[in-house]
Scaffold this motif. Structure first.
Motif, mmCIF file in Angstrom:
data_model
loop_
_atom_site.group_PDB
_atom_site.id
_atom_site.type_symbol
_atom_site.label_atom_id
_atom_site.label_comp_id
_atom_site.label_asym_id
_atom_site.label_seq_id
_atom_site.Cartn_x
_atom_site.Cartn_y
_atom_site.Cartn_z
ATOM 1 N N PHE A 183 0.855 -1.197 0.000
ATOM 2 C CA PHE A 183 0.000 0.000 0.000
ATOM 3 C C PHE A 183 0.885 1.239 0.000
ATOM 4 C CE2 PHE A 183 -3.059 3.128 1.280
ATOM 5 C CZ PHE A 183 -4.283 2.634 0.852
ATOM 6 N N ILE A 184 0.606 2.154 -0.940
ATOM 7 C CA ILE A 184 1.363 3.416 -1.025
ATOM 8 C C ILE A 184 0.554 4.512 -0.313
ATOM 9 C CG2 ILE A 184 2.461 5.113 -2.534
ATOM 10 C CD1 ILE A 184 3.655 2.314 -2.876
ATOM 11 N N LEU A 185 1.207 5.156 0.653
ATOM 12 C CA LEU A 185 0.559 6.197 1.457
ATOM 13 C C LEU A 185 1.104 7.579 1.101
ATOM 14 C CD1 LEU A 185 0.999 4.411 4.874
ATOM 15 C CD2 LEU A 185 -1.240 4.972 3.920
ATOM 16 N N PRO A 186 0.247 8.609 1.141
ATOM 17 C CA PRO A 186 0.774 9.982 1.071
ATOM 18 C C PRO A 186 1.344 10.337 2.445
ATOM 19 C CG PRO A 186 -1.599 10.034 1.415
ATOM 20 C CD PRO A 186 -1.220 8.583 1.320
ATOM 21 N N PRO A 187 2.218 11.346 2.534
ATOM 22 C CA PRO A 187 2.752 11.722 3.856
ATOM 23 C C PRO A 187 1.652 12.162 4.821
ATOM 24 C CG PRO A 187 3.964 12.807 2.081
ATOM 25 C CD PRO A 187 2.767 12.174 1.456
ATOM 26 N N VAL B 128 4.173 1.833 2.338
ATOM 27 C CA VAL B 128 5.296 2.724 1.990
ATOM 28 C C VAL B 128 4.772 4.150 1.889
ATOM 29 C CG1 VAL B 128 6.935 3.347 0.159
ATOM 30 C CG2 VAL B 128 6.599 0.938 0.769
ATOM 31 N N ILE B 129 5.397 5.071 2.612
ATOM 32 C CA ILE B 129 5.007 6.485 2.535
ATOM 33 C C ILE B 129 5.774 7.136 1.390
ATOM 34 C CG2 ILE B 129 5.077 8.733 3.687
ATOM 35 C CD1 ILE B 129 4.624 7.266 6.332
ATOM 36 N N ASN B 130 5.046 7.763 0.486
ATOM 37 C CA ASN B 130 5.678 8.461 -0.633
ATOM 38 C C ASN B 130 5.775 9.954 -0.325
ATOM 39 O OD1 ASN B 130 6.745 9.178 -3.095
ATOM 40 N ND2 ASN B 130 4.801 9.100 -4.179
ATOM 41 N N GLY B 131 6.777 10.293 0.496
ATOM 42 C CA GLY B 131 7.063 11.698 0.768
ATOM 43 C C GLY B 131 8.170 12.163 -0.151
ATOM 44 N N ASP B 132 9.201 11.319 -0.249
ATOM 45 C CA ASP B 132 10.333 11.553 -1.155
ATOM 46 C C ASP B 132 10.324 10.416 -2.170
ATOM 47 O OD1 ASP B 132 13.205 12.795 -1.621
ATOM 48 O OD2 ASP B 132 13.421 10.618 -1.601
ATOM 49 N N LEU B 133 10.204 10.757 -3.455
ATOM 50 C CA LEU B 133 10.032 9.731 -4.496
ATOM 51 C C LEU B 133 11.181 8.727 -4.502
ATOM 52 C CD1 LEU B 133 8.530 8.537 -6.927
ATOM 53 C CD2 LEU B 133 9.768 10.162 -8.380
ATOM 54 N N ALA C 233 13.249 7.825 -2.192
ATOM 55 C CA ALA C 233 13.214 6.967 -0.998
ATOM 56 C C ALA C 233 12.088 5.939 -1.102
ATOM 57 C CB ALA C 233 13.029 7.828 0.256
ATOM 58 N N ALA C 234 10.938 6.363 -1.631
ATOM 59 C CA ALA C 234 9.796 5.450 -1.777
ATOM 60 C C ALA C 234 10.114 4.343 -2.779
ATOM 61 C CB ALA C 234 8.546 6.220 -2.200
ATOM 62 N N VAL C 235 10.751 4.716 -3.886
ATOM 63 C CA VAL C 235 11.142 3.718 -4.898
ATOM 64 C C VAL C 235 12.126 2.720 -4.288
ATOM 65 C CG1 VAL C 235 12.409 3.378 -7.071
ATOM 66 C CG2 VAL C 235 10.682 5.187 -6.897
ATOM 67 N N GLN C 236 13.082 3.224 -3.510
ATOM 68 C CA GLN C 236 14.064 2.352 -2.864
ATOM 69 C C GLN C 236 13.381 1.410 -1.868
ATOM 70 O OE1 GLN C 236 17.272 1.925 -3.815
ATOM 71 N NE2 GLN C 236 17.067 0.184 -2.451
ATOM 72 N N ASP C 237 12.398 1.932 -1.141
ATOM 73 C CA ASP C 237 11.644 1.100 -0.188
ATOM 74 C C ASP C 237 10.939 -0.045 -0.917
ATOM 75 O OD1 ASP C 237 12.409 2.581 2.002
ATOM 76 O OD2 ASP C 237 10.550 3.746 2.108
ATOM 77 N N VAL C 238 10.296 0.270 -2.037
ATOM 78 C CA VAL C 238 9.582 -0.762 -2.797
ATOM 79 C C VAL C 238 10.569 -1.802 -3.329
ATOM 80 C CG1 VAL C 238 8.151 -1.217 -4.842
ATOM 81 C CG2 VAL C 238 7.632 0.741 -3.370
ATOM 82 N N ARG C 239 11.695 -1.349 -3.843
ATOM 83 C CA ARG C 239 12.722 -2.289 -4.343
ATOM 84 C C ARG C 239 13.233 -3.191 -3.214
ATOM 85 N NH1 ARG C 239 15.457 2.175 -8.104
ATOM 86 N NH2 ARG C 239 14.452 1.639 -10.080
ATOM 87 N N SER C 240 13.412 -2.609 -2.032
ATOM 88 C CA SER C 240 13.897 -3.381 -0.878
ATOM 89 C C SER C 240 12.896 -4.448 -0.470
ATOM 90 C CB SER C 240 14.186 -2.451 0.309
ATOM 91 O OG SER C 240 15.186 -1.518 -0.024
ATOM 92 N N ILE C 241 11.620 -4.080 -0.493
ATOM 93 C CA ILE C 241 10.557 -5.039 -0.149
ATOM 94 C C ILE C 241 10.572 -6.217 -1.126
ATOM 95 C CG2 ILE C 241 8.039 -5.361 -0.186
ATOM 96 C CD1 ILE C 241 7.928 -2.395 0.956
ATOM 97 N N ILE C 242 10.658 -5.896 -2.409
ATOM 98 C CA ILE C 242 10.650 -6.948 -3.434
ATOM 99 C C ILE C 242 11.876 -7.845 -3.282
ATOM 100 C CG2 ILE C 242 10.786 -7.406 -5.926
ATOM 101 C CD1 ILE C 242 9.113 -4.722 -6.229
ATOM 102 N N ARG C 243 13.039 -7.230 -3.012
ATOM 103 C CA ARG C 243 14.261 -8.027 -2.847
ATOM 104 C C ARG C 243 14.141 -8.936 -1.632
ATOM 105 N NH1 ARG C 243 17.281 -11.225 -4.981
ATOM 106 N NH2 ARG C 243 19.457 -11.325 -4.345
ATOM 107 N N ALA C 244 13.584 -8.423 -0.535
ATOM 108 C CA ALA C 244 13.406 -9.239 0.673
ATOM 109 C C ALA C 244 12.480 -10.425 0.393
ATOM 110 C CB ALA C 244 12.849 -8.379 1.808
ATOM 111 N N GLU C 245 11.423 -10.174 -0.378
ATOM 112 C CA GLU C 245 10.494 -11.255 -0.737
ATOM 113 C C GLU C 245 11.194 -12.311 -1.599
ATOM 114 O OE1 GLU C 245 7.272 -12.012 -0.025
ATOM 115 O OE2 GLU C 245 7.118 -10.387 1.427
ATOM 116 N N GLU C 246 12.053 -11.861 -2.512
ATOM 117 C CA GLU C 246 12.801 -12.809 -3.373
ATOM 118 C C GLU C 246 13.693 -13.718 -2.535
ATOM 119 O OE1 GLU C 246 13.397 -10.292 -7.537
ATOM 120 O OE2 GLU C 246 14.872 -10.079 -5.950
#
Length: 201
Positions: free
Chosen positions: A119-123, A164-169, A171-184
């Motif tokens: 889920f993507i959240l606004p700040p 994931v809070i999308n305050g800084d784009l 950082a948010a992209v990095q968070d999503v990538r980290s989540i996917i990598r952890a799942e892998e």
């Protein structure tokens, strides 16, 4: 991983999920799931790119055959996620990204318990109001309606695996990538790697 993941992404209008996903999709290990609809194409829309444009009969046949992962009826038209393209791409090892509203995501959860829900959240709702206003495409009463809807959707975020809070784009992209990598790297998704290490003992 031999089989790709199904990654379900939701978030209120204006939270920036499309912008985040555009960055993620630059990597060709991802596939963006295209929805199907029975509505007529709008000018410039292409079948198989924007939507799969289906007849009502064809769509209803797919429903009967369990060929839709989820679907809904809106303004006398059907909208939904065809099962086959998602499963075909996952079998090829691609991670399938499905951008969908909360109601549809919960239907996917019933049918695909192995999916990852994000889920993507606004700040804040105040910042969401500013972003929607900045678009300049909607009247204030429409924006207020969207904000009320957003509050309801955000209340459903607890049903997701990650938020994931999308305050800084970036950082948010990095968070999503980290989540996917952890799942892998989860052991259930790393069976091939573990077996390979044992075989090369």
């Amino acid at each position: 991983m031999s089989k790709g993941m199904l990654i379900v992404v939701s978030g209120p209008s204006g939270c920036g999920k499309g912008t985040i996903l555009a960055e993620i999709l630059k990597d060709d290990k991802f596939f963006y799931s295209i929805s199907a609809t029975t509505r007529a194409p709008r000018p410039g829309e292409v079948d198989g790119v924007n939507y799969f444009f289906l007849s009502k009969d064809k769509f209803e046949d797919l429903i009967k055959e369990d060929g839709m992962l989820e679907y809904a009826s809106y303004c006398e038209n059907y909208y939904g996620t065809p099962r086959k393209p998602v499963e075909d791409m996952r079998e090829k090892g691609k991670h399938v990204i499905l951008e969908i509203e909360v109601q549809g995501a919960m239907k996917i959860k019933e049918k695909c318990p192995d999916a990852v829900f994000l889920f993507i959240l606004p700040p804040s709702l105040k910042e969401l109001h500013r972003r929607l206003n900045k678009r300049g495409t909607e009247a204030e009463d429409v924006i207020e309606k969207r904000l009320n809807e957003a509050a309801g959707e955000i209340g459903q975020a607890y049903k997701y695996d990650y938020a994931v809070i999308n305050g800084d784009l970036d950082a948010a992209v990095q968070d999503v990538r980290s989540i996917i990598r952890a799942e892998e790297l989860k052991t259930e998704n790393s069976k091939n790697n573990i077996d390979e290490v044992l075989e090369n003992a």
